[in-house]
Design a protein around this motif. Structure first.
Motif, PDB file in Angstrom:
ATOM      1  N   GLU A 148      -7.565  -0.575  11.635  1.00  0.00           N
ATOM      2  CA  GLU A 148      -6.555  -0.309  10.615  1.00  0.00           C
ATOM      3  C   GLU A 148      -5.258  -1.049  10.890  1.00  0.00           C
ATOM      4  O   GLU A 148      -4.484  -1.342   9.988  1.00  0.00           O
ATOM      5  CB  GLU A 148      -6.291   1.197  10.534  1.00  0.00           C
ATOM      6  N   VAL A 149      -5.025  -1.361  12.159  1.00  0.00           N
ATOM      7  CA  VAL A 149      -3.813  -2.101  12.532  1.00  0.00           C
ATOM      8  C   VAL A 149      -3.792  -3.466  11.858  1.00  0.00           C
ATOM      9  O   VAL A 149      -2.724  -4.036  11.644  1.00  0.00           O
ATOM     10  CB  VAL A 149      -3.772  -2.235  14.065  1.00  0.00           C
ATOM     11  N   ASP A 150      -4.975  -3.999  11.533  1.00  0.00           N
ATOM     12  CA  ASP A 150      -5.059  -5.308  10.883  1.00  0.00           C
ATOM     13  C   ASP A 150      -4.730  -5.236   9.397  1.00  0.00           C
ATOM     14  O   ASP A 150      -4.677  -6.267   8.737  1.00  0.00           O
ATOM     15  CB  ASP A 150      -6.470  -5.890  11.052  1.00  0.00           C
ATOM     16  N   ASP A 151      -4.546  -4.044   8.863  1.00  0.00           N
ATOM     17  CA  ASP A 151      -4.242  -3.867   7.445  1.00  0.00           C
ATOM     18  C   ASP A 151      -2.824  -3.327   7.306  1.00  0.00           C
ATOM     19  O   ASP A 151      -2.598  -2.113   7.402  1.00  0.00           O
ATOM     20  CB  ASP A 151      -5.247  -2.891   6.818  1.00  0.00           C
ATOM     21  N   PRO A 152      -1.836  -4.200   7.079  1.00  0.00           N
ATOM     22  CA  PRO A 152      -0.446  -3.729   7.009  1.00  0.00           C
ATOM     23  C   PRO A 152      -0.214  -2.695   5.908  1.00  0.00           C
ATOM     24  O   PRO A 152       0.622  -1.806   6.052  1.00  0.00           O
ATOM     25  CB  PRO A 152       0.338  -5.021   6.730  1.00  0.00           C
ATOM     26  N   GLY A 153      -0.960  -2.808   4.798  1.00  0.00           N
ATOM     27  CA  GLY A 153      -0.800  -1.838   3.729  1.00  0.00           C
ATOM     28  C   GLY A 153      -1.186  -0.435   4.179  1.00  0.00           C
ATOM     29  O   GLY A 153      -0.499   0.545   3.880  1.00  0.00           O
ATOM     30  N   ALA A 154      -2.303  -0.339   4.926  1.00  0.00           N
ATOM     31  CA  ALA A 154      -2.738   0.960   5.434  1.00  0.00           C
ATOM     32  C   ALA A 154      -1.747   1.502   6.458  1.00  0.00           C
ATOM     33  O   ALA A 154      -1.469   2.704   6.499  1.00  0.00           O
ATOM     34  CB  ALA A 154      -4.128   0.841   6.047  1.00  0.00           C
ATOM     35  N   VAL A 155      -1.213   0.629   7.289  1.00  0.00           N
ATOM     36  CA  VAL A 155      -0.211   1.052   8.285  1.00  0.00           C
ATOM     37  C   VAL A 155       1.023   1.604   7.589  1.00  0.00           C
ATOM     38  O   VAL A 155       1.580   2.642   7.978  1.00  0.00           O
ATOM     39  CB  VAL A 155       0.158  -0.130   9.206  1.00  0.00           C
ATOM     40  N   ALA A 156       1.482   0.926   6.528  1.00  0.00           N
ATOM     41  CA  ALA A 156       2.657   1.392   5.792  1.00  0.00           C
ATOM     42  C   ALA A 156       2.376   2.740   5.116  1.00  0.00           C
ATOM     43  O   ALA A 156       3.233   3.636   5.132  1.00  0.00           O
ATOM     44  CB  ALA A 156       3.064   0.352   4.748  1.00  0.00           C
ATOM     45  N   SER A 157       1.211   2.900   4.551  1.00  0.00           N
ATOM     46  CA  SER A 157       0.873   4.172   3.890  1.00  0.00           C
ATOM     47  C   SER A 157       0.817   5.312   4.887  1.00  0.00           C
ATOM     48  O   SER A 157       1.297   6.424   4.607  1.00  0.00           O
ATOM     49  CB  SER A 157      -0.481   4.047   3.172  1.00  0.00           C
ATOM     50  N   ARG A 158       0.254   5.046   6.062  1.00  0.00           N
ATOM     51  CA  ARG A 158       0.191   6.095   7.076  1.00  0.00           C
ATOM     52  C   ARG A 158       1.607   6.493   7.513  1.00  0.00           C
ATOM     53  O   ARG A 158       1.910   7.672   7.693  1.00  0.00           O
ATOM     54  CB  ARG A 158      -0.613   5.627   8.287  1.00  0.00           C
ATOM     55  N   GLY A 159       2.473   5.500   7.678  1.00  0.00           N
ATOM     56  CA  GLY A 159       3.845   5.800   8.055  1.00  0.00           C
ATOM     57  C   GLY A 159       4.561   6.627   6.993  1.00  0.00           C
ATOM     58  O   GLY A 159       5.330   7.546   7.312  1.00  0.00           O
ATOM     59  N   LEU A 160       4.299   6.319   5.706  1.00  0.00           N
ATOM     60  CA  LEU A 160       4.914   7.083   4.623  1.00  0.00           C
ATOM     61  C   LEU A 160       4.443   8.537   4.657  1.00  0.00           C
ATOM     62  O   LEU A 160       5.245   9.473   4.512  1.00  0.00           O
ATOM     63  CB  LEU A 160       4.568   6.450   3.279  1.00  0.00           C
ATOM     64  N   ASN A 161       3.164   8.762   4.845  1.00  0.00           N
ATOM     65  CA  ASN A 161       2.640  10.128   4.887  1.00  0.00           C
ATOM     66  C   ASN A 161       3.260  10.928   6.029  1.00  0.00           C
ATOM     67  O   ASN A 161       3.573  12.113   5.877  1.00  0.00           O
ATOM     68  CB  ASN A 161       1.119  10.102   5.038  1.00  0.00           C
ATOM     69  N   ALA A 162       3.450  10.268   7.164  1.00  0.00           N
ATOM     70  CA  ALA A 162       4.064  10.965   8.299  1.00  0.00           C
ATOM     71  C   ALA A 162       5.498  11.381   7.980  1.00  0.00           C
ATOM     72  O   ALA A 162       5.933  12.487   8.334  1.00  0.00           O
ATOM     73  CB  ALA A 162       4.019  10.068   9.536  1.00  0.00           C
ATOM     74  N   LEU A 163       6.246  10.522   7.304  1.00  0.00           N
ATOM     75  CA  LEU A 163       7.626  10.850   6.944  1.00  0.00           C
ATOM     76  C   LEU A 163       7.690  11.975   5.909  1.00  0.00           C
ATOM     77  O   LEU A 163       8.555  12.855   5.971  1.00  0.00           O
ATOM     78  CB  LEU A 163       8.334   9.615   6.393  1.00  0.00           C
TER      79      LEU A 163
END
Length: 601
Positions: free
Chosen positions: A348-363
């Motif tokens: 998933e680290v290779d997918d910046p979009g997924a990384v950004a979405s995960r960060g948004l959910n955490a916030l």
């Protein structure tokens, strides 16, 4: 029912049911059932009612199949004193055909007897001439005989059970009794008639009263079984396809943080082995019917869904029930699923979009389970064991808390009877359950939060979000329309940021609702050097949406697109069943599963 006294020495009993016409889809199944029931010394009626219970002196069953309909008939001889007991014994064996599949041995014997007819009559020219005349009379087409024998060869035990559940209902039986006048006076004849009428009523087995579907004014047939399982069905016979969704409330929102990923793994392993069938054998069986059977886990629910040709529906439903009631969660299957899940998380680290979405959910969600990825965490996945999965399954997903929604070319009464029989066999037919406790409450963020995740990439991804609404909120259609106005392919964000200013590669907006909470999000991808301008342009469009309402044309275009997408989805039986099941699980109006008229307002 007819009853008469005559100058006879024994009681003569005849029971009959309507049967499919020659060439009908279930004709071969009913023919086979009649053989199992009462053809020969090894048949059920001979073995059970004559030899074991000894309530008849002679008994047999056969099916007369004709061009415009048929008849299944059971004829028996008994004593006057055993008349009611004999009829009850016959009905018990008929009900048994509808409640459980015949054995493989019984079906093989029935097929051999029915197929041998074809071979033996070819031995003489008289037999061949008779066969040609009978075929032309029955089918009106000589080629139809081959279709019948092909259907006979393809019969499964479950197909026979399903056909019997449809055709051999005691309530549809016609009964004729001829009693010995010398032994039966008028009062005794009335007593026998009353006893036989009582025997014709549905069997008083646990939960049996709930098997008969009720059809509401919206056309949805419903059954609630004794254990609490709710079955809903939307019959759509135009295409021979059937689908089902078996859903429990739960999913990510009910998952313990220490076992993050458990629900995703449970969903994957539901179809990888149960008490009746191993994972590989199940896959071969489902593929062999050109069907689909899969587990799923979401933010608010977990379950199984399947889709198949309607002729395979009883078999596929049977496999789904096995997966739901007796999953194995085998150690080797867990290890394989854990390996794949850990690799997915690492990739998933290779997918910046997924990384950004995960960060948004955490916030947005903080300590609530919605903050975690559905696939889980490395620590949570490594902590899983077969015993822990079984414990979570027993605690969080009792069968009485589930909803089974069906759609397509199906017999609802037969499906309900099959479900009830499967749950009774698994020891779950009467087990009411309260279900698990309430999940963790959601506390919305009290102010702006921002997080930057740095990666050595050419692209930059933006995930911008706000606390949204819960499932069932009356504002859902409004947010859907707003998301389409701003984020659709002709929406404001796409037009302004990509078409006019050339700031982004892609941009979208969505509203995600959950049972506890939801969020509204805007996602965009751009180049690193254009990131500040893209952020400013998104902010400007959001401020514009707050400041001024969309035009009538924008709203009408958005509504037309949403309604069109919804109605296109309704072509699929699986989509019908999923919406019906989710509406029931989430406590929403059933009309929601058939229309989104709120978009039109």
């Amino acid at each position: 029912m007819t009853l008469r006294r005559a100058e006879v020495q024994e009681t003569y009993a005849l029971l009959a049911w309507p049967a499919p016409a020659a060439g009908a889809a279930e004709a071969a199944a009913i023919d086979a059932a009649a053989v199992v029931l009462g053809n020969g010394e090894s048949s059920r009626l001979v073995a059970e009612t004559r030899r074991k219970e000894q309530v008849v002196s002679d008994i047999q069953a056969h099916c007369d199949t004709l061009r415009h309909g048929g008849t299944v008939m059971v004829s028996a001889r008994t004593t006057a004193g055993q008349t009611a007991a004999a009829v009850a014994a016959v009905l018990a064996q008929v009900r048994r055909l509808a409640d459980a599949p015949v054995s493989a041995e019984e079906l093989a014997r029935a097929k051999a007897i029915l197929e041998s007819d074809l071979v033996y009559r070819r031995e003489t020219v008289q037999g061949q001439a008779h066969a040609l005349g009978a075929c032309a009379t029955l089918f009106g087409d000589l080629a139809r005989e081959r279709e019948y024998y092909a259907a006979l060869a393809a019969l499964t035990p479950e197909a026979v059970r399903s056909a019997c559940a449809r055709w051999l209902d005691p309530a549809r039986a016609s009964v004729s009794l001829e009693l010995p006048r010398a032994e039966v006076d008028v009062p005794k004849a009335r007593s026998i008639k009353a006893a036989v009428a009582e025997a014709l009523k549905p069997a008083a087995t646990p939960g049996r009263a709930g098997v008969r579907p009720r059809c509401a004014s919206d056309g949805i047939e419903t059954v609630t079984l004794a254990c609490g399982l709710r079955l809903l069905a939307r019959v759509e016979p135009a295409v021979p396809v059937a689908a089902g969704w078996l859903i429990w409330p739960g999913g990510l929102r009910r998952e313990p943080a220490a076992l993050a990923g458990a629900n995703s793994v449970i969903a994957a392993l539901l179809t990888r082995g149960n008490a009746r069938t191993g994972g590989e054998a199940l896959s071969r069986a489902i593929d062999g019917m050109a069907a689909g059977l899969d587990g799923f886990a979401g933010r608010n629910s977990l379950g199984l869904h399947f889709e198949c040709l309607s002729r395979h529906f009883p078999a596929v439903l049977g496999h789904a029930l096995d997966c739901a009631t007796t999953p194995k969660f085998a150690a080797d299957e867990l290890e394989e699923e854990r390996r794949v899940a850990l690799q997915d998380l690492a990739a998933e680290v290779d997918d910046p979009g997924a990384v950004a979405s995960r960060g948004l959910n955490a916030l947005l969600y903080g300590e609530h389970p919605f903050s975690r990825p559905g696939r889980g965490t490395p620590a949570g996945l490594r902590a899983l064991t077969p015993a822990k999965l079984r414990g979570l399954w027993r605690r969080d997903y009792p069968i009485g808390q589930a909803v089974l929604a069906l759609a397509g070319d199906i017999d609802v009464a037969a499906a309900a009877a099959q479900v009830e029989a499967a749950l009774r066999e698994a020891g779950l037919g009467d087990r009411l359950s309260e279900g698990p406790g309430a999940p963790k409450k959601f506390a919305a963020p009290t102010g702006p939060r921002e997080r930057e995740i740095f990666q050595d990439r050419e692209q930059a991804h933006i995930a911008l979000g706000w606390p949204g609404i819960a499932v069932g909120d009356e504002r859902e259609p409004t947010l859907d329309v707003l998301s389409a106005v701003l984020g659709g392919q002709t929406g404001r964000l796409f037009t302004a940021l990509r078409e006019v200013q050339g700031l982004v590669y892609e941009v979208s907006m969505s509203s995600v609702e959950g049972l506890d909470a939801g969020h509204v999000a805007i996602h965009a991808s751009t180049s690193q050097d254009k990131l500040p301008k893209a952020m400013a342009a998104i902010a400007a469009e959001v401020e514009r949406a707050v400041r001024e309402p969309p035009s009538t044309a924008e709203v009408e275009r958005a509504k037309a697109w949403l309604v069109g997408q919804f109605e296109l989805g309704q072509q699929r039986r699986s989509r019908m069943a999923s919406l019906l099941a989710l509406s029931e699980v989430y406590g929403l109006p059933r009309a929601r599963s058939r229309t989104r008229s709120a978009w039109r307002r």
